[in-house]
Design a protein around this motif. Structure first.
Motif, PDB file in Angstrom:
ATOM      1  N   ASN A  31      10.367   0.161  10.936  1.00  8.95           N
ATOM      2  CA  ASN A  31      10.522  -1.311  10.415  1.00  8.95           C
ATOM      3  C   ASN A  31      11.257  -1.474   9.263  1.00  8.95           C
ATOM      4  OD1 ASN A  31       8.858  -0.798   8.436  1.00  8.95           O
ATOM      5  ND2 ASN A  31       6.888  -1.302   9.444  1.00  8.95           N
ATOM      6  N   ARG A  32      11.489  -2.627   8.666  1.00  7.02           N
ATOM      7  CA  ARG A  32      12.217  -2.776   7.451  1.00  7.02           C
ATOM      8  C   ARG A  32      11.666  -1.883   6.498  1.00  7.02           C
ATOM      9  NH1 ARG A  32      15.868  -7.402   7.545  1.00  7.02           N
ATOM     10  NH2 ARG A  32      15.357  -8.815   9.521  1.00  7.02           N
ATOM     11  N   ARG A  33      10.438  -2.158   6.271  1.00 12.01           N
ATOM     12  CA  ARG A  33       9.822  -1.346   5.044  1.00 12.01           C
ATOM     13  C   ARG A  33       9.970   0.236   5.257  1.00 12.01           C
ATOM     14  NH1 ARG A  33       4.029  -1.835   4.538  1.00 12.01           N
ATOM     15  NH2 ARG A  33       4.247  -4.309   5.403  1.00 12.01           N
ATOM     16  N   ASP A  34       9.973   0.752   6.306  1.00 11.81           N
ATOM     17  CA  ASP A  34      10.077   2.023   6.353  1.00 11.81           C
ATOM     18  C   ASP A  34      11.430   2.501   6.293  1.00 11.81           C
ATOM     19  OD1 ASP A  34       7.475   2.207   7.784  1.00 11.81           O
ATOM     20  OD2 ASP A  34       8.505   2.025   9.715  1.00 11.81           O
ATOM     21  N   ILE A  35      12.529   1.738   6.446  1.00 12.19           N
ATOM     22  CA  ILE A  35      13.808   1.935   6.426  1.00 12.19           C
ATOM     23  C   ILE A  35      14.324   2.005   4.775  1.00 12.19           C
ATOM     24  CG2 ILE A  35      16.328   1.005   6.745  1.00 12.19           C
ATOM     25  CD1 ILE A  35      15.274   0.391   9.677  1.00 12.19           C
ATOM     26  N   LEU A  36      13.531   1.031   4.129  1.00 13.19           N
ATOM     27  CA  LEU A  36      14.014   0.728   2.599  1.00 13.19           C
ATOM     28  C   LEU A  36      13.463   1.878   1.889  1.00 13.19           C
ATOM     29  CD1 LEU A  36      15.271  -1.155   0.937  1.00 13.19           C
ATOM     30  CD2 LEU A  36      13.200  -2.324   0.582  1.00 13.19           C
ATOM     31  N   ALA A  37      12.287   2.190   2.228  1.00  8.80           N
ATOM     32  CA  ALA A  37      11.674   3.262   1.600  1.00  8.80           C
ATOM     33  C   ALA A  37      12.120   4.683   1.492  1.00  8.80           C
ATOM     34  CB  ALA A  37      10.120   3.498   1.981  1.00  8.80           C
ATOM     35  N   ALA A  38      12.555   4.926   2.757  1.00  3.88           N
ATOM     36  CA  ALA A  38      13.422   6.117   3.390  1.00  3.88           C
ATOM     37  C   ALA A  38      14.644   6.283   2.866  1.00  3.88           C
ATOM     38  CB  ALA A  38      13.321   6.511   4.556  1.00  3.88           C
ATOM     39  N   ALA A  39      15.454   4.967   2.705  1.00  4.80           N
ATOM     40  CA  ALA A  39      16.829   4.943   2.094  1.00  4.80           C
ATOM     41  C   ALA A  39      16.991   4.932   0.729  1.00  4.80           C
ATOM     42  CB  ALA A  39      17.383   3.861   2.935  1.00  4.80           C
ATOM     43  N   SER A  40      16.006   4.496   0.070  1.00  9.91           N
ATOM     44  CA  SER A  40      16.293   4.375  -1.417  1.00  9.91           C
ATOM     45  C   SER A  40      16.182   5.360  -2.176  1.00  9.91           C
ATOM     46  CB  SER A  40      14.817   3.481  -1.911  1.00  9.91           C
ATOM     47  OG  SER A  40      15.257   2.052  -1.336  1.00  9.91           O
ATOM     48  N   ALA A  41      17.373   5.668  -3.065  1.00  5.64           N
ATOM     49  CA  ALA A  41      17.547   6.770  -3.875  1.00  5.64           C
ATOM     50  C   ALA A  41      16.904   6.402  -5.265  1.00  5.64           C
ATOM     51  CB  ALA A  41      18.878   7.095  -4.197  1.00  5.64           C
TER      52      ALA A  41
END
Ligand code: GLU
Ligand code: ZN
Length: 271
Positions: free
Chosen positions: A99-109
């Protein structure tokens, strides 16, 4: 020459859309070609028949004509499924459950945050190792393996950094069985569109569309990206901005000529 205007019936036609439609229309007319209308209503949670009626009325009022019946993307799901099967069978798609939150968490440097592409945060690849065998899952989002896709197509100069600037885009949304990118490519080809006229806001999406054309063996039309119409404060006009809806101008007594003038289009139509 065949051009098109492809609105999503999720809000009123505003000045920016009218500009796009008139440009596409005039380009076809001046070349003795054909202008088509296509209704992009794959997002059934947001599309409303009433908006489609209003958009059609506004375009007619502006003096545009097009052949009927009009192509409606909600009638085209079988064509999208066929294209997805082709890509799936070649191992180019994988199911994604993020979901959006998973993606944001995994993508954020830690320092910079997440890198952004045309569809938002660039997907970090969490689900890339999900199985790609067996029948194509129809209850999951499907992403394009961008790196693999680029390896299987003839690499053009512009494709070089699509992995880092675009990444694994969603080609089938879980709830839709397709996506904007897939549908627009399939339908531009099905309608033999030679010239796509659309706003500069879609410039970044065009390399995705060209890549999909290569993958699916479809011709690439000529793309024309026009400037965006901004309001007096320089803000881009959003579809929900009712104040700049063509219907509002009509209600206030504006003429189609006034609208052309407002967006800086030539007034006289030859012939
Ligand atoms: N339905 C899309 C939109 O309204 C059309 C984009 C395109 O012209 O490719 O933004
Ligand atoms: Zn995922």
């Amino acid at each position: 020459m065949i051009t098109r205007f492809a609105p999503s019936p999720t809000g009123p036609l505003h000045l920016g859309h009218a500009y796009s439609a008139m440009l596409a229309h005039d380009m076809a007319r001046d070349a003795g070609g054909t202008f088509l209308l296509r209704i992009e209503d794959i997002d059934q949670s947001r599309a409303r028949p009433a908006w489609e009626v209003q958009i059609t009325e506004d375009l007619t009022w502006l003096g545009l004509t097009w052949p009927t019946p009009v192509m409606r993307q909600s009638d085209r799901l079988a064509a999208y499924a066929t294209a997805l099967d082709t890509l799936w069978n070649r191992g180019l798609l994988y199911p994604c459950t993020c979901n959006r939150r998973d993606i944001l968490a995994a993508a954020s440097a830690p320092q910079e945050g997440a890198a952004m592409g045309p569809d938002g945060v660039i997907y970090p690849g969490t689900c890339r190792h999900n199985p790609r065998s067996g029948p194509r899952p129809s209850d999951r989002a499907l992403r394009l393996d961008m790196k693999l896709a680029l390896q299987t197509t003839v690499k053009s100069d512009s494709s070089a950094d699509l992995v880092s600037t675009i990444g694994d885009v969603v080609l089938a949304r879980r709830d839709m069985g397709t996506s904007y990118h897939l549908s627009v490519v399939i339908d531009d080809a099905a309608q033999h569109i030679t010239d796509v006229v659309r706003g500069a806001d879609l410039l970044e999406a065009t390399p995705i569309h060209v890549l999909l054309q290569h993958l699916l063996g479809l011709p690439t039309p000529t793309y024309h990206h026009h400037r965006l119409i901004r309001d007096a404060a320089g803000k881009r006009l959003a579809k929900r901005d009712d104040a700049r809806a063509i219907a509002t101008y009509r209600a206030e007594g504006a003429t189609p000529t006034d609208i052309r003038q407002m967006v800086g289009l030539p007034l006289a139509s030859p012939g």
